[in-house]
Design a protein around this motif. Structure first.
Motif, PDB file in Angstrom:
ATOM      1  N   LYS A 398       9.216 -19.522  -3.261  1.00  0.00           N
ATOM      2  CA  LYS A 398       8.640 -18.362  -3.940  1.00  0.00           C
ATOM      3  C   LYS A 398       9.592 -17.184  -3.854  1.00  0.00           C
ATOM      4  N   ALA A 399       9.601 -16.353  -4.893  1.00  0.00           N
ATOM      5  CA  ALA A 399      10.362 -15.103  -4.854  1.00  0.00           C
ATOM      6  C   ALA A 399       9.554 -14.101  -4.032  1.00  0.00           C
ATOM      7  N   ARG A 400      10.063 -13.720  -2.882  1.00  0.00           N
ATOM      8  CA  ARG A 400       9.307 -12.875  -1.965  1.00  0.00           C
ATOM      9  C   ARG A 400      10.098 -11.623  -1.599  1.00  0.00           C
ATOM     10  N   PRO A 401       9.415 -10.472  -1.512  1.00  0.00           N
ATOM     11  CA  PRO A 401      10.083  -9.278  -1.005  1.00  0.00           C
ATOM     12  C   PRO A 401      10.267  -9.388   0.508  1.00  0.00           C
ATOM     13  N   SER A 402      11.045  -8.501   1.070  1.00  0.00           N
ATOM     14  CA  SER A 402      11.168  -8.408   2.521  1.00  0.00           C
ATOM     15  C   SER A 402       9.781  -8.243   3.132  1.00  0.00           C
ATOM     16  N   ILE A 403       9.477  -9.026   4.170  1.00  0.00           N
ATOM     17  CA  ILE A 403       8.170  -8.939   4.807  1.00  0.00           C
ATOM     18  C   ILE A 403       7.960  -7.553   5.429  1.00  0.00           C
ATOM     19  N   PHE A 404       9.052  -6.925   5.860  1.00  0.00           N
ATOM     20  CA  PHE A 404       8.953  -5.605   6.478  1.00  0.00           C
ATOM     21  C   PHE A 404       8.632  -4.536   5.432  1.00  0.00           C
ATOM     22  N   ARG A 405       9.227  -4.645   4.268  1.00  0.00           N
ATOM     23  CA  ARG A 405       8.960  -3.681   3.192  1.00  0.00           C
ATOM     24  C   ARG A 405       7.574  -3.907   2.589  1.00  0.00           C
ATOM     25  N   GLU A 406       7.187  -5.151   2.469  1.00  0.00           N
ATOM     26  CA  GLU A 406       5.848  -5.444   1.968  1.00  0.00           C
ATOM     27  C   GLU A 406       4.794  -4.839   2.903  1.00  0.00           C
ATOM     28  N   TYR A 407       4.992  -4.957   4.196  1.00  0.00           N
ATOM     29  CA  TYR A 407       4.098  -4.374   5.200  1.00  0.00           C
ATOM     30  C   TYR A 407       4.013  -2.861   4.994  1.00  0.00           C
ATOM     31  N   ALA A 408       5.173  -2.191   4.952  1.00  0.00           N
ATOM     32  CA  ALA A 408       5.204  -0.739   4.805  1.00  0.00           C
ATOM     33  C   ALA A 408       4.579  -0.291   3.487  1.00  0.00           C
ATOM     34  N   ASP A 409       4.883  -1.002   2.403  1.00  0.00           N
ATOM     35  CA  ASP A 409       4.320  -0.648   1.092  1.00  0.00           C
ATOM     36  C   ASP A 409       2.795  -0.765   1.088  1.00  0.00           C
ATOM     37  N   SER A 410       2.270  -1.787   1.744  1.00  0.00           N
ATOM     38  CA  SER A 410       0.825  -2.007   1.769  1.00  0.00           C
ATOM     39  C   SER A 410       0.107  -0.886   2.510  1.00  0.00           C
ATOM     40  N   VAL A 411       0.644  -0.491   3.667  1.00  0.00           N
ATOM     41  CA  VAL A 411       0.022   0.592   4.431  1.00  0.00           C
ATOM     42  C   VAL A 411       0.084   1.896   3.657  1.00  0.00           C
ATOM     43  N   ALA A 412       1.231   2.198   3.075  1.00  0.00           N
ATOM     44  CA  ALA A 412       1.377   3.442   2.303  1.00  0.00           C
ATOM     45  C   ALA A 412       0.406   3.476   1.130  1.00  0.00           C
ATOM     46  N   ALA A 413       0.259   2.364   0.435  1.00  0.00           N
ATOM     47  CA  ALA A 413      -0.658   2.314  -0.711  1.00  0.00           C
ATOM     48  C   ALA A 413      -2.101   2.521  -0.264  1.00  0.00           C
ATOM     49  N   GLY A 414      -2.477   1.919   0.859  1.00  0.00           N
ATOM     50  CA  GLY A 414      -3.841   2.087   1.351  1.00  0.00           C
ATOM     51  C   GLY A 414      -4.161   3.520   1.709  1.00  0.00           C
ATOM     52  N   LEU A 415      -3.218   4.209   2.355  1.00  0.00           N
ATOM     53  CA  LEU A 415      -3.445   5.615   2.711  1.00  0.00           C
ATOM     54  C   LEU A 415      -3.443   6.512   1.473  1.00  0.00           C
ATOM     55  N   GLU A 416      -2.546   6.225   0.546  1.00  0.00           N
ATOM     56  CA  GLU A 416      -2.513   7.009  -0.693  1.00  0.00           C
ATOM     57  C   GLU A 416      -3.838   6.884  -1.433  1.00  0.00           C
ATOM     58  N   ASN A 417      -4.360   5.677  -1.548  1.00  0.00           N
ATOM     59  CA  ASN A 417      -5.639   5.476  -2.240  1.00  0.00           C
ATOM     60  C   ASN A 417      -6.768   6.206  -1.528  1.00  0.00           C
ATOM     61  N   TYR A 418      -6.772   6.135  -0.212  1.00  0.00           N
ATOM     62  CA  TYR A 418      -7.862   6.744   0.551  1.00  0.00           C
ATOM     63  C   TYR A 418      -7.899   8.255   0.368  1.00  0.00           C
ATOM     64  N   TYR A 419      -6.766   8.908   0.585  1.00  0.00           N
ATOM     65  CA  TYR A 419      -6.768  10.375   0.520  1.00  0.00           C
ATOM     66  C   TYR A 419      -6.808  10.883  -0.919  1.00  0.00           C
ATOM     67  N   GLN A 420      -6.377  10.049  -1.843  1.00  0.00           N
ATOM     68  CA  GLN A 420      -6.480  10.424  -3.261  1.00  0.00           C
ATOM     69  C   GLN A 420      -7.938  10.522  -3.673  1.00  0.00           C
ATOM     70  N   THR A 421      -8.781   9.659  -3.161  1.00  0.00           N
ATOM     71  CA  THR A 421     -10.197   9.633  -3.564  1.00  0.00           C
ATOM     72  C   THR A 421     -11.081  10.489  -2.670  1.00  0.00           C
ATOM     73  N   ARG A 422     -10.701  10.697  -1.405  1.00  0.00           N
ATOM     74  CA  ARG A 422     -11.575  11.393  -0.461  1.00  0.00           C
ATOM     75  C   ARG A 422     -11.264  12.884  -0.307  1.00  0.00           C
ATOM     76  N   ARG A 423     -10.103  13.291  -0.740  1.00  0.00           N
ATOM     77  CA  ARG A 423      -9.669  14.668  -0.501  1.00  0.00           C
ATOM     78  C   ARG A 423      -9.847  15.524  -1.733  1.00  0.00           C
ATOM     79  N   ALA A 424     -10.209  16.777  -1.525  1.00  0.00           N
ATOM     80  CA  ALA A 424     -10.382  17.695  -2.655  1.00  0.00           C
ATOM     81  C   ALA A 424      -9.018  17.988  -3.287  1.00  0.00           C
ATOM     82  N   HIS A 425      -9.027  18.183  -4.610  1.00  0.00           N
ATOM     83  CA  HIS A 425      -7.791  18.456  -5.338  1.00  0.00           C
ATOM     84  C   HIS A 425      -7.739  19.911  -5.793  1.00  0.00           C
ATOM     85  N   GLU A 426      -6.525  20.437  -5.885  1.00  0.00           N
ATOM     86  CA  GLU A 426      -6.364  21.833  -6.326  1.00  0.00           C
ATOM     87  C   GLU A 426      -6.729  21.965  -7.796  1.00  0.00           C
TER      88      GLU A 426
END
Length: 426
Positions: A398-426
């Protein structure tokens, strides 16, 4: 999985036998004999976890009358304990809970808030809803994040029992891998506006203790074989307690990310074997065993988690990160055995489990504790051997990204989604 070692304290109280000798003579004594000295019984020493200090219960006074009786009982029953035995230590009345301390005559009393009058007490961390408004481009603006790369790695990996090697392949060191992920994750979160600190930046301990400096404590508990216990006190206990001091006293973040990799057992530690399994789960604080509730410092930590309302924010954050991880990796959930006495499922989400680990217990803020991948799975081991790289490589067909980058990307995406929906916007 990470078992914890608890050193119970045996307290022996000895009473002296006072013998008063009276000389019976015909002459009266010049002065009446002094009464025998009666020593005031000392307060029993508290039963504590490894290397723990007796808790200062008055630190919880700031949260008097902030949590309702219903909230307290719900959290204890559904998240923080595994049986009704907790009621032996927490005596729940209509308007307050009495928590047993080392002094049997002086419990700690926390008054409940009236229903509908609960409030948020002081805490150093901020929930998503309490952060100031931000733009959609910077959903993590001014969010203080501490990244905790699990374990130590490097030359310490073998002592930690977080090292293995298959054939002529490169050794797998979990602590080194978590630091690699942390260094990739930090700039991703900073681009989103976060203020990010790594609790460690190299494969060296945070604590100043070393196994040899903990030999006295180890001999006390295991005089026949103290070396192994001293090593475990070093990397499992003293190290995490030092990180907790750094988090709670110095960094005071809104969130801690504890990065780990999982593994499947293989029996003989000298003969590691690769397995087809792969999975993901996130661990929240909770599921204190009956024995753990019996330790005074852990009762203190439970009460602190409840009055600061850490669990609801922790569960929501973990759920968002888990969803992003699954979207990117398609990893199945790791499932604990039914009726497990060491884990409690959270919110009926198969990826979220409550367990009482030292890090998620001691950090006084929401903790996202990640256990993705299986280091000795056939596919993940091949990805680890490939190291870090940009783009993709063909791994196990399979064509796979670096496991370390995939890990980091997943955590960043989860936090971005959370604060994007839960935090008030200007």
């Amino acid at each position: 999985m990470r078992p914890r070692t608890t050193i119970p304290l045996l307290i022996v109280l000895a009473t002296g036998l006072i013998t008063v000798l009276v000389w019976k003579g015909r002459q009266p004594m010049s002065a009446p004999p002094a009464p025998p000295t009666v020593e005031t019984p000392s307060t029993p020493e508290p039963k504590l976890s490894d290397l723990a200090q007796p808790p200062n219960w008055s630190q919880l006074d700031a949260w008097q009358a902030t949590v309702t009786r219903g909230e307290f009982i719900e959290m204890m029953n559904s998240v923080f304990t595994v049986s009704p035995v907790w009621r032996n230590w927490f005596i729940v009345n209509e308007d307050q809970v009495e928590v047993k301390t080392s002094n049997p005559d002086v419990p700690y009393i926390l008054r409940f808030a009236a229903e509908g009058e609960e409030t948020v007490g002081p805490r150093y961390w901020r929930s998503a809803s309490s952060l100031p408004p931000t733009s959609s481009e910077l959903p993590l603006k001014d969010l203080k994040i501490a990244i905790d790369p699990g374990h130590i790695g490097g030359r310490w990996a073998k002592i930690e029992e977080r090292w293995f090697q298959v054939g002529e392949g490169s050794p797998v060191r979990e602590g080194s891998m978590t630091l690699e992920v942390a260094k990739l994750l930090k700039p991703k979160l900073e681009v989103l506006g976060a203020k990010v600190t790594l609790i460690r930046t190299e494969n060296e301990p945070v604590t100043s203790y070393r196994p040899e400096s903990l030999m006295d404590e180890a001999r006390e508990s295991n005089p026949d074989s103290p070396q192994k216990l001293a090593e475990r006190l070093f990397y499992r206990t003293a190290e995490i307690r030092s990180r907790a001091d750094k988090v709670n006293k110095e960094l005071k973040p809104d969130l801690v990310l504890c990065l780990h990799f999982n593994a499947e057992g293989w029996g003989d530690p000298l003969l590691p074997r690769l397995v087809p399994k792969n999975h993901l789960h996130l661990i929240l604080n909770g599921a204190y065993t009956d024995g753990e509730v019996g330790l005074e410092d852990q009762r203190f930590e439970i009460l602190g988690k409840i009055v600061e309302r850490i669990h609801p924010e922790e569960a929501a954050l973990a759920g968002s990160v888990a969803a992003a991880f699954v979207e990117k990796t398609q990893l199945p959930p790791y499932l604990y055995e039914p009726n497990s006495r060491r884990a409690v499922n959270v919110d009926n989400n198969p990826y979220l489990w409550a367990r009482n680990l030292l890090a998620n217990r001691l950090y006084r803020c929401p903790v996202v504790f990640l256990e993705p991948y299986v280091m000795n799975s056939i596919e993940d081991h091949a990805r680890i051997q490939a190291g870090d790289y940009e783009g993709t490589k063909e791994i196990e067909g399979k064509a796979r990204p670096s496991i370390f980058r995939e890990y980091a990307d997943s955590v960043a995406a989860g936090l971005e989604n959370y604060y994007q929906t839960r935090r008030a916007h200007e």
